[in-house]
Design an enzyme around this catalytic site. Structure first.
Site, PDB file in Angstrom:
ATOM      1  CE1 TYR A   1      -4.181  -1.355  -0.442  1.00  0.00           C
ATOM      2  CE2 TYR A   1      -3.159  -3.138   0.790  1.00  0.00           C
ATOM      3  CZ  TYR A   1      -4.175  -2.665  -0.028  1.00  0.00           C
ATOM      4  OH  TYR A   1      -5.162  -3.510  -0.455  1.00  0.00           O
TER       5      TYR A   1
ATOM      6  CB  CYS B   1      -6.590   5.115  14.217  1.00  0.00           C
ATOM      7  SG  CYS B   1      -6.015   4.522  15.831  1.00  0.00           S
TER       8      CYS B   1
ATOM      9  CB  CYS C   1      -3.610   7.351  15.631  1.00  0.00           C
ATOM     10  SG  CYS C   1      -5.201   8.197  15.496  1.00  0.00           S
TER      11      CYS C   1
ATOM     12  CB  ALA D   1     -11.480   4.474 -20.072  1.00  0.00           C
TER      13      ALA D   1
ATOM     14  CG  HIS E   1     -13.792  -1.381  -3.143  1.00  0.00           C
ATOM     15  ND1 HIS E   1     -13.540  -2.019  -4.339  1.00  0.00           N
ATOM     16  CD2 HIS E   1     -14.917  -1.977  -2.637  1.00  0.00           C
ATOM     17  CE1 HIS E   1     -14.460  -2.954  -4.560  1.00  0.00           C
ATOM     18  NE2 HIS E   1     -15.318  -2.943  -3.540  1.00  0.00           N
TER      19      HIS E   1
ATOM     20  NE  ARG F   1      -2.408  -0.530  -5.278  1.00  0.00           N
ATOM     21  CZ  ARG F   1      -3.543  -0.967  -4.718  1.00  0.00           C
ATOM     22  NH1 ARG F   1      -3.500  -1.871  -3.757  1.00  0.00           N
ATOM     23  NH2 ARG F   1      -4.693  -0.514  -5.114  1.00  0.00           N
TER      24      ARG F   1
HETATM   25  C1  BJW Z   1      -9.748  -0.832 -19.366  1.00  0.00           C
HETATM   26  C2  BJW Z   1      -8.583  -0.205 -19.705  1.00  0.00           C
HETATM   27  C3  BJW Z   1      -8.711   0.975 -20.408  1.00  0.00           C
HETATM   28  C4  BJW Z   1      -8.013  -1.925 -18.662  1.00  0.00           C
HETATM   29  N1  BJW Z   1      -9.926   1.426 -20.718  1.00  0.00           N
HETATM   30  N2  BJW Z   1     -10.940  -0.373 -19.682  1.00  0.00           N
HETATM   31  C5  BJW Z   1     -17.862 -15.994  -4.224  1.00  0.00           C
HETATM   32  C6  BJW Z   1     -18.832 -15.512  -5.076  1.00  0.00           C
HETATM   33  C7  BJW Z   1     -19.263 -14.184  -5.004  1.00  0.00           C
HETATM   34  C8  BJW Z   1     -18.718 -13.306  -4.085  1.00  0.00           C
HETATM   35  C9  BJW Z   1     -17.747 -13.793  -3.233  1.00  0.00           C
HETATM   36  C10 BJW Z   1     -17.334 -15.111  -3.309  1.00  0.00           C
HETATM   37  N3  BJW Z   1     -16.368 -15.292  -2.368  1.00  0.00           N
HETATM   38  C11 BJW Z   1     -16.162 -14.115  -1.729  1.00  0.00           C
HETATM   39  C12 BJW Z   1     -17.016 -13.187  -2.243  1.00  0.00           C
HETATM   40  C13 BJW Z   1     -17.124 -11.761  -1.858  1.00  0.00           C
HETATM   41  C14 BJW Z   1     -15.894 -10.973  -2.278  1.00  0.00           C
HETATM   42  C15 BJW Z   1     -15.667 -11.190  -3.775  1.00  0.00           C
HETATM   43  O1  BJW Z   1     -16.280 -10.576  -4.615  1.00  0.00           O
HETATM   44  N4  BJW Z   1     -14.712 -12.047  -4.119  1.00  0.00           N
HETATM   45  C16 BJW Z   1     -14.434 -12.328  -5.524  1.00  0.00           C
HETATM   46  C17 BJW Z   1     -12.936 -12.519  -5.707  1.00  0.00           C
HETATM   47  C18 BJW Z   1     -15.232 -13.556  -5.920  1.00  0.00           C
HETATM   48  N5  BJW Z   1     -16.185  -9.593  -1.996  1.00  0.00           N
HETATM   49  C19 BJW Z   1     -15.923  -9.049  -0.832  1.00  0.00           C
HETATM   50  O2  BJW Z   1     -15.368  -9.673   0.072  1.00  0.00           O
HETATM   51  C20 BJW Z   1     -16.379  -7.621  -0.630  1.00  0.00           C
HETATM   52  N6  BJW Z   1     -17.134  -7.534   0.575  1.00  0.00           N
HETATM   53  C21 BJW Z   1     -18.268  -8.164   0.748  1.00  0.00           C
HETATM   54  O3  BJW Z   1     -18.759  -8.913  -0.086  1.00  0.00           O
HETATM   55  O4  BJW Z   1     -18.850  -7.864   1.932  1.00  0.00           O
HETATM   56  C22 BJW Z   1     -20.043  -8.567   2.297  1.00  0.00           C
HETATM   57  C23 BJW Z   1     -19.777  -9.313   3.576  1.00  0.00           C
HETATM   58  C24 BJW Z   1     -18.815  -8.903   4.456  1.00  0.00           C
HETATM   59  C25 BJW Z   1     -18.620  -9.588   5.614  1.00  0.00           C
HETATM   60  C26 BJW Z   1     -19.374 -10.685   5.895  1.00  0.00           C
HETATM   61  C27 BJW Z   1     -20.354 -11.107   4.995  1.00  0.00           C
HETATM   62  C28 BJW Z   1     -20.560 -10.398   3.838  1.00  0.00           C
HETATM   63  C29 BJW Z   1     -15.200  -6.688  -0.492  1.00  0.00           C
HETATM   64  C30 BJW Z   1     -14.446  -6.552  -1.769  1.00  0.00           C
HETATM   65  C31 BJW Z   1     -13.221  -5.647  -1.547  1.00  0.00           C
HETATM   66  C32 BJW Z   1     -12.417  -5.498  -2.829  1.00  0.00           C
HETATM   67  N7  BJW Z   1     -11.210  -4.828  -2.504  1.00  0.00           N
HETATM   68  C33 BJW Z   1     -10.255  -4.532  -3.570  1.00  0.00           C
HETATM   69  C34 BJW Z   1      -8.974  -3.955  -2.946  1.00  0.00           C
HETATM   70  C35 BJW Z   1      -9.236  -2.511  -2.488  1.00  0.00           C
HETATM   71  C36 BJW Z   1      -8.014  -1.890  -1.949  1.00  0.00           C
HETATM   72  C37 BJW Z   1      -6.877  -1.869  -2.949  1.00  0.00           C
HETATM   73  O5  BJW Z   1      -6.945  -1.129  -3.947  1.00  0.00           O
HETATM   74  O6  BJW Z   1      -5.917  -2.608  -2.740  1.00  0.00           O
HETATM   75  O7  BJW Z   1     -10.823  -3.621  -4.510  1.00  0.00           O
HETATM   76  S1  BJW Z   1      -9.841  -5.957  -4.592  1.00  0.00           S
HETATM   77  C38 BJW Z   1      -9.725  -5.058  -6.102  1.00  0.00           C
HETATM   78  O8  BJW Z   1     -10.736  -5.538  -7.019  1.00  0.00           O
HETATM   79  C39 BJW Z   1     -10.077  -3.608  -5.739  1.00  0.00           C
HETATM   80  C40 BJW Z   1     -10.952  -3.231  -6.900  1.00  0.00           C
HETATM   81  O9  BJW Z   1     -11.763  -2.119  -6.557  1.00  0.00           O
HETATM   82  C41 BJW Z   1     -11.716  -4.502  -7.176  1.00  0.00           C
HETATM   83  C42 BJW Z   1     -12.333  -4.570  -8.550  1.00  0.00           C
HETATM   84  O10 BJW Z   1     -11.334  -4.561  -9.536  1.00  0.00           O
HETATM   85  P1  BJW Z   1     -11.584  -3.785 -10.902  1.00  0.00           P
HETATM   86  O11 BJW Z   1     -11.662  -2.335 -10.640  1.00  0.00           O
HETATM   87  O12 BJW Z   1     -12.718  -4.392 -11.639  1.00  0.00           O
HETATM   88  O13 BJW Z   1     -10.178  -4.028 -11.648  1.00  0.00           O
HETATM   89  P2  BJW Z   1      -9.740  -5.277 -12.547  1.00  0.00           P
HETATM   90  O14 BJW Z   1      -8.269  -5.222 -12.637  1.00  0.00           O
HETATM   91  O15 BJW Z   1     -10.333  -6.540 -12.106  1.00  0.00           O
HETATM   92  O16 BJW Z   1     -10.383  -4.958 -13.998  1.00  0.00           O
HETATM   93  C43 BJW Z   1      -9.990  -3.843 -14.762  1.00  0.00           C
HETATM   94  C44 BJW Z   1     -10.845  -3.791 -16.006  1.00  0.00           C
HETATM   95  O17 BJW Z   1     -10.485  -2.622 -16.729  1.00  0.00           O
HETATM   96  C45 BJW Z   1     -10.647  -4.985 -16.951  1.00  0.00           C
HETATM   97  O18 BJW Z   1     -11.929  -5.455 -17.384  1.00  0.00           O
HETATM   98  C46 BJW Z   1      -9.880  -4.394 -18.125  1.00  0.00           C
HETATM   99  O19 BJW Z   1     -10.230  -4.966 -19.373  1.00  0.00           O
HETATM  100  C47 BJW Z   1     -10.336  -2.958 -18.091  1.00  0.00           C
HETATM  101  N8  BJW Z   1      -9.380  -2.020 -18.654  1.00  0.00           N
HETATM  102  N9  BJW Z   1      -7.517  -0.983 -19.211  1.00  0.00           N
HETATM  103  C48 BJW Z   1     -11.015   0.676 -20.322  1.00  0.00           C
HETATM  104  N10 BJW Z   1      -7.624   1.653 -20.788  1.00  0.00           N
END
Ligand code: BJW
Length: 237
Positions: free
Chosen positions: A59, A120, A139, A222, A112, A62
């Site tokens: 982090y 903290c 903190c 984009a 997110h 980044r």
């Molecule tokens: C372009 C381009 C250009 C490139 N022009 N386009 C099983 C099934 C369903 C759900 C789950 C499951 N098991 C677990 C879950 C839930 C889980 C989840 O979804 N897991 C999956 C892996 C399956 N989710 C969670 O845990 C979330 N919380 C939750 O569900 O709470 C409910 C709960 C809580 C407690 C108890 C009970 C219920 C929390 C999710 C947190 C995600 N966090 C992150 C890190 C944030 C901090 C950091 O930055 O480090 O968020 S992970 C990461 O992925 C980050 C992003 O916001 C997120 C999404 O990624 P994003 O933005 O889509 O990026 P990419 O890289 O995947 O895609 C980029 C796209 O851009 C691509 O399509 C390219 O083609 C495109 N692109 N260049 C246009 N120039």
């Protein structure tokens, strides 16, 4: 898109793809690994408990990098929509960078969290934070050395979900930009919006995992797709 004149309420969902052309790495696909770790293995409370130095270094690197990056034409176009759209608009971003705000957008919701905040865990205060956290600085509020990045990790509840769902209930047009559709709950917003009667549009480099749920998909960078779409929607407003 058809029936543009009837659109009043818009939700824009953005992901890492909107910042890719500013030089910020996406999470998945080419370049989606950091020192051979997948984000799913780093962005968890378990990873932080097991190896805090590794996670804080990830982090810190980044947080430093985003401060050297600039908003691109897609951020600027979304900000123009924000300034000129007379109806309701909510820009829900999964991104933890601040490029929407630096591009000029105001109606932004960081579901997110934000790189430039520290949380903290001792006193539950969030502070603006631009420096490294690896040395465990005190903190500013309580002095405890218990700050972590204010970002949402897997298994944690994303921020302001009630507000997002309330807005989705009223939405006429849902637009997803630069997200893979791999992470829930954001990946499910298109189905919610569609089930409630909204039109759905995807702007992405490639089809997302939920592409079948969109009425229309436009593929490309984009910085080209978003300004063209904003011109179109403002012309029809
Ligand atoms: C372009 C381009 C250009 C490139 N022009 N386009 C099983 C099934 C369903 C759900 C789950 C499951 N098991 C677990 C879950 C839930 C889980 C989840 O979804 N897991 C999956 C892996 C399956 N989710 C969670 O845990 C979330 N919380 C939750 O569900 O709470 C409910 C709960 C809580 C407690 C108890 C009970 C219920 C929390 C999710 C947190 C995600 N966090 C992150 C890190 C944030 C901090 C950091 O930055 O480090 O968020 S992970 C990461 O992925 C980050 C992003 O916001 C997120 C999404 O990624 P994003 O933005 O889509 O990026 P990419 O890289 O995947 O895609 C980029 C796209 O851009 C691509 O399509 C390219 O083609 C495109 N692109 N260049 C246009 N120039």
């Amino acid at each position: 898109m058809a029936a543009m004149a009837r659109v009043r309420n818009i939700v824009v969902l953005t992901g890492a793809g909107v910042s890719a052309e500013s030089g910020i790495d996406t999470f998945r696909g080419a370049g989606g690994l950091w020192e051979s770790h997948r984000v799913e293995d780093l962005a968890t409370t378990e990873a932080f408990a097991r190896d805090p130095e590794l996670v804080l270094r990830f982090y810190d690197m980044r947080r430093a990098a985003i401060q050297t990056k600039q908003p691109n034409e897609a951020h600027v176009a979304i900000a123009r929509l924000d300034a000129e759209w007379r109806g309701r608009l909510l820009i829900v971003t999964q991104n933890v960078d601040d490029l929407h705000e630096r591009g000029g957008a105001r109606r932004v919701l960081h579901m997110h969290g934000e790189h430039l905040n520290a949380w903290c865990t001792a006193c539950d205060t969030r502070s603006r934070w631009t420096a490294p956290l690896i040395e465990r600085p005190p903190c500013p509020s309580c002095g405890a050395r218990a700050m972590r990045p204010d970002v949402v990790w897997f298994g944690e509840m994303p921020y302001r979900m009630d507000e997002i769902h309330a807005t989705l209930r009223e939405v006429d047009l849902f637009v997803s930009i630069g997200t893979s559709g791999a992470v829930y709950p954001a990946a499910g917003f298109v189905r919610t919006a569609r089930d409630l009667g909204a039109r759905t549009l995807e702007l992405n480099f490639e089809r997302s995992q939920g592409s079948a749920w969109f009425d229309e998909t436009r593929l490309g960078p984009a910085t080209e797709l978003v300004p063209a779409w904003v011109d179109e929607i403002l012309a029809g407003a």
